[in-house]
Design a protein around this motif. Sequence first.
Motif, PDB file in Angstrom:
ATOM      1  N   CYS A   1       6.933   1.176   7.136  1.00  0.00           N
ATOM      2  CA  CYS A   1       6.602   2.378   6.362  1.00  0.00           C
ATOM      3  C   CYS A   1       6.368   3.571   7.266  1.00  0.00           C
ATOM      4  CB  CYS A   1       5.392   2.135   5.467  1.00  0.00           C
ATOM      5  SG  CYS A   1       3.826   1.920   6.351  1.00  0.00           S
TER       6      CYS A   1
ATOM      7  N   CYS B   1      -1.933  -2.351   4.507  1.00  0.00           N
ATOM      8  CA  CYS B   1      -1.611  -3.701   4.044  1.00  0.00           C
ATOM      9  C   CYS B   1      -0.876  -4.550   5.089  1.00  0.00           C
ATOM     10  CB  CYS B   1      -0.778  -3.646   2.767  1.00  0.00           C
ATOM     11  SG  CYS B   1       0.915  -3.079   2.980  1.00  0.00           S
ATOM     12  N   SER B   2      -0.026  -3.963   5.877  1.00  0.00           N
ATOM     13  CA  SER B   2       0.804  -4.626   6.892  1.00  0.00           C
ATOM     14  C   SER B   2       1.886  -5.530   6.306  1.00  0.00           C
ATOM     15  CB  SER B   2      -0.028  -5.385   7.933  1.00  0.00           C
ATOM     16  OG  SER B   2      -0.362  -6.683   7.486  1.00  0.00           O
TER      17      SER B   2
ATOM     18  N   GLY C   1       2.796   2.717   2.153  1.00  0.00           N
ATOM     19  CA  GLY C   1       2.807   3.597   3.312  1.00  0.00           C
ATOM     20  C   GLY C   1       1.461   4.143   3.725  1.00  0.00           C
TER      21      GLY C   1
ATOM     22  N   CYS D   1       4.622  -4.546   5.358  1.00  0.00           N
ATOM     23  CA  CYS D   1       5.916  -3.919   5.694  1.00  0.00           C
ATOM     24  C   CYS D   1       6.268  -4.194   7.149  1.00  0.00           C
ATOM     25  CB  CYS D   1       5.841  -2.422   5.437  1.00  0.00           C
ATOM     26  SG  CYS D   1       4.601  -1.633   6.481  1.00  0.00           S
TER      27      CYS D   1
ATOM     28  N   CYS E   1       0.822  -1.215   0.000  1.00  0.00           N
ATOM     29  CA  CYS E   1       0.000   0.000   0.000  1.00  0.00           C
ATOM     30  C   CYS E   1       0.851   1.259   0.000  1.00  0.00           C
ATOM     31  CB  CYS E   1      -0.948  -0.004   1.187  1.00  0.00           C
ATOM     32  SG  CYS E   1      -0.165   0.416   2.755  1.00  0.00           S
TER      33      CYS E   1
HETATM   34 FE1  FES Z   1       1.329  -0.969   3.759  1.00  0.00          FE
HETATM   35 FE2  FES Z   1       3.192  -0.157   5.485  1.00  0.00          FE
HETATM   36  S1  FES Z   1       3.369  -0.354   3.353  1.00  0.00           S
HETATM   37  S2  FES Z   1       1.141  -0.737   5.898  1.00  0.00           S
END
Ligand code: FES
Length: 110
Positions: free
Chosen positions: A85, A45-46, A41, A48, A39
């Motif tokens: 992120c 999505c989680s 940042g 990262c 996603c």
């Molecule tokens: Fe998606 Fe960090 S890149 S939550």
Amino acid sequence: MVTVTFITADGRRVAAQADEGARLLEVAQAAGMPLEGTCEGQMACSTCHVILPPDWFARVPRASDDEDDMLDLAAGVTRTSRLSCQIVLTGALDGLEVRIPGEFHDMQRR
Ligand code: FES
């Protein structure tokens, strides 16, 4: 310059250098770590998700409530988990160690 050491799921240590102000996610990706950051940042999505050693966890600025909520959904989450992120590197984080978890859970792709 800030030096960050990534510890891969299979125990390799990979050192990387980055400018202050860089986001940890981007530094990890540039160092070849398998963090998708789907996603980019947006805290949606989680993928990262990283794990910090407890002493470093205490030195990194605290997670926002939104980050905590998203972390609840990450695979293999621990008490010292963060979303990479959301971490901006500063001189105070020089020497940071970051563990890359072995499993991922993309909240945008179920
Ligand atoms: Fe998606 Fe960090 S890149 S939550």
